[in-house]
Design an enzyme around this catalytic site. Structure first.
Site, PDB file in Angstrom:
ATOM      1  N   ARG A  95       0.830  -1.215   0.000  1.00 30.12           N
ATOM      2  CA  ARG A  95       0.000   0.000   0.000  1.00 30.12           C
ATOM      3  C   ARG A  95       0.863   1.263   0.000  1.00 30.12           C
ATOM      4  O   ARG A  95       0.468   2.285  -0.564  1.00 30.12           O
ATOM      5  CB  ARG A  95      -0.943  -0.008   1.201  1.00 30.12           C
ATOM      6  CG  ARG A  95      -2.064  -1.028   1.047  1.00 30.12           C
ATOM      7  CD  ARG A  95      -2.993  -1.034   2.234  1.00 30.12           C
ATOM      8  NE  ARG A  95      -4.151  -1.888   1.977  1.00 30.12           N
ATOM      9  CZ  ARG A  95      -5.090  -2.180   2.868  1.00 30.12           C
ATOM     10  NH1 ARG A  95      -5.007  -1.668   4.089  1.00 30.12           N
ATOM     11  NH2 ARG A  95      -6.102  -2.963   2.553  1.00 30.12           N
ATOM     12  N   LYS A 102     -18.242 -15.696   4.516  1.00 31.66           N
ATOM     13  CA  LYS A 102     -19.651 -15.411   4.786  1.00 31.66           C
ATOM     14  C   LYS A 102     -20.437 -15.004   3.543  1.00 31.66           C
ATOM     15  O   LYS A 102     -20.039 -14.095   2.810  1.00 31.66           O
ATOM     16  CB  LYS A 102     -19.759 -14.296   5.832  1.00 31.66           C
ATOM     17  CG  LYS A 102     -19.206 -14.673   7.205  1.00 31.66           C
ATOM     18  CD  LYS A 102     -19.402 -13.530   8.190  1.00 31.66           C
ATOM     19  CE  LYS A 102     -18.903 -13.902   9.588  1.00 31.66           C
ATOM     20  NZ  LYS A 102     -19.087 -12.790  10.542  1.00 31.66           N
ATOM     21  N   GLY A 133     -13.447  -3.802   1.214  1.00 32.63           N
ATOM     22  CA  GLY A 133     -14.826  -3.359   1.403  1.00 32.63           C
ATOM     23  C   GLY A 133     -15.249  -2.337   0.371  1.00 32.63           C
ATOM     24  O   GLY A 133     -16.388  -2.356  -0.117  1.00 32.63           O
TER      25      GLY A 133
END
Length: 389
Positions: free
Chosen positions: A34, A195, A371
């Site tokens: 990053r 999930k 996300g």
């Protein structure tokens, strides 16, 4: 969005939101991906005669200074990557921070302390945004991994200063927009992870547009349980099985589930393993897709012209259960190399996996946002991007 070329940077303090939320061990950066991702923007500002004033969060401190989450080690890592001095400010806002910024020598880069040391950062407090904005003349947003958060340093500052997207953010939006809006066909999406609940919105958004949506990881067992299959001791979101079944009914022509599985009698690299097709016996848990599924998924990916991948196929951190994820990584690299496919990889685990496979440079784009990438694919409004419109 405006880009760096739309701003006059010469002689100006350029407040830049970067994503330096990097893994640390013993006070040292263990993966500088990053940090390297921010270098094109930092260098462009320096070349234009501006002073980059960088701000980032690290970890989840509770709105107060915590030495365990200091960005000082990141400043040292950045200094080793740049041909420019890096000045670290012990404060994030206030008189001391302003003196640090104003006192930086020409041609230097300034890194402010962790933005999440500020109580008003995550609530996008107006006063916190004003204090941050006071440290710059213009604002550049370059932290794609944080644009889905309406924080003071991502959205609040943009309302107070002339602003633009940095090189990294511009690249992220360009590749994802191209993949979603102008995909070459066949268009294949690969979704994995633990999930179903994390991916329902993405499945609903992608399934009507892709040619194939390949499901792997533990989330596959919630789907299989929803169909009435025995999944042994595999991880299942019991409250999502009906929803998973409904998704399969709605998108039965698109969704693909594993045919076989690498299963273990314990969640351990030393556990006994076997490959099973169909039903999973009691006492065993699925931890990777099996060889038949690997071959099927690789064949579908080999013919693809656009691929989006988010989420591993199994517990790739353990060698006995890494083959499925590795097969997907290799298939993406092959599609990119042999067929000039547009291949986009995102999500922390997927990025870690493709780096582990040594194939990060073999795909078109590795996203820095997990996300944020998911919410972008869902078509949600991302506050940090909306603030730049």
């Amino acid at each position: 969005m405006k880009t760096l070329s739309d701003l006059d940077l010469a002689g100006r303090r350029v407040l830049v939101r970067v994503d330096f939320n990097v893994p640390m061990d013993g006070g040292a950066v263990t993966d500088d991906t990053r940090v390297r991702g921010a270098l094109p923007t930092i260098r462009a500002i320096l070349d234009a005669g501006g002073t980059p004033v960088l701000m980032s969060h690290l970890g989840r401190p509770k709105g107060a200074p915590d030495p365990a989450y200091s960005l000082r080690p990141v400043a040292a890592a950045l200094d080793g990557l740049l041909d420019a001095p890096v000045v670290f400010c012990d404060e994030t806002v206030g008189d001391q921070a302003r003196a640090c910024v104003d006192g930086a020598p020409a041609g230097a880069v300034v890194l402010l302390e962790n933005t999440r040391f500020l109580a008003g950062e995550t609530s996008n407090d107006d006063e916190t945004a004003r204090q941050l904005a006071a440290l710059g003349d213009v604002f550049v947003s370059d932290a794609f991994g944080s644009v889905h958060r309406a924080h003071a340093s991502t959205a609040g500052v943009a309302a107070l200063l002339p602003h633009a997207a940095g090189r990294l953010l511009e690249r992220e939006v360009a590749f994802l927009t191209r993949a979603l809006d102008e995909p070459g066909r066949p268009f294949v999406a690969v979704l994995g992870g633990a999930k179903v609940s994390d991916k329902i919105g993405v499945i609903e958004a992608l399934a009507p547009t892709v040619d194939h949506l390949l499901i792997g990881g533990a989330m596959a067992y919630t789907f299989l349980a929803g169909l009435g299959h025995s999944v042994g001791d595999s991880l299942v979101e019991e409250d999502r099985t009906d929803e998973a079944f409904q998704l399969l009914e709605r998108f039965k022509d698109t969704l693909r589930l594993p045919q076989d599985h690498v299963v273990a009698d314990a969640f351990s690299a030393d556990a006994r393993t076997q490959t099973v097709t169909g039903e999973i016996p009691d006492g065993w848990q699925g931890l990777d897709i099996g060889p038949k599924t690997r071959e099927q998924y690789a064949n579908l990916l080999d013919g693809a012209r656009t691929v989006i991948w988010n989420g591993p196929m199994g517990v790739f951190e353990m060698a006995p259960f890494a083959q499925g994820t590795l097969a997907v990584a290799e298939a993406l690299a092959e599609a990119t190399r042999e067929h000039d496919a547009l291949t986009v990889v995102g999500g922390g685990d997927s990025v870690a996996a493709i780096n582990q496979a040594g194939l990060a440079d073999a795909v078109t784009h590795v996203s820095t946002g997990g996300g944020a990438m998911l919410e972008f694919m869902e078509g949600k409004t991302l506050p940090g991007l909306a603030a730049l419109d």
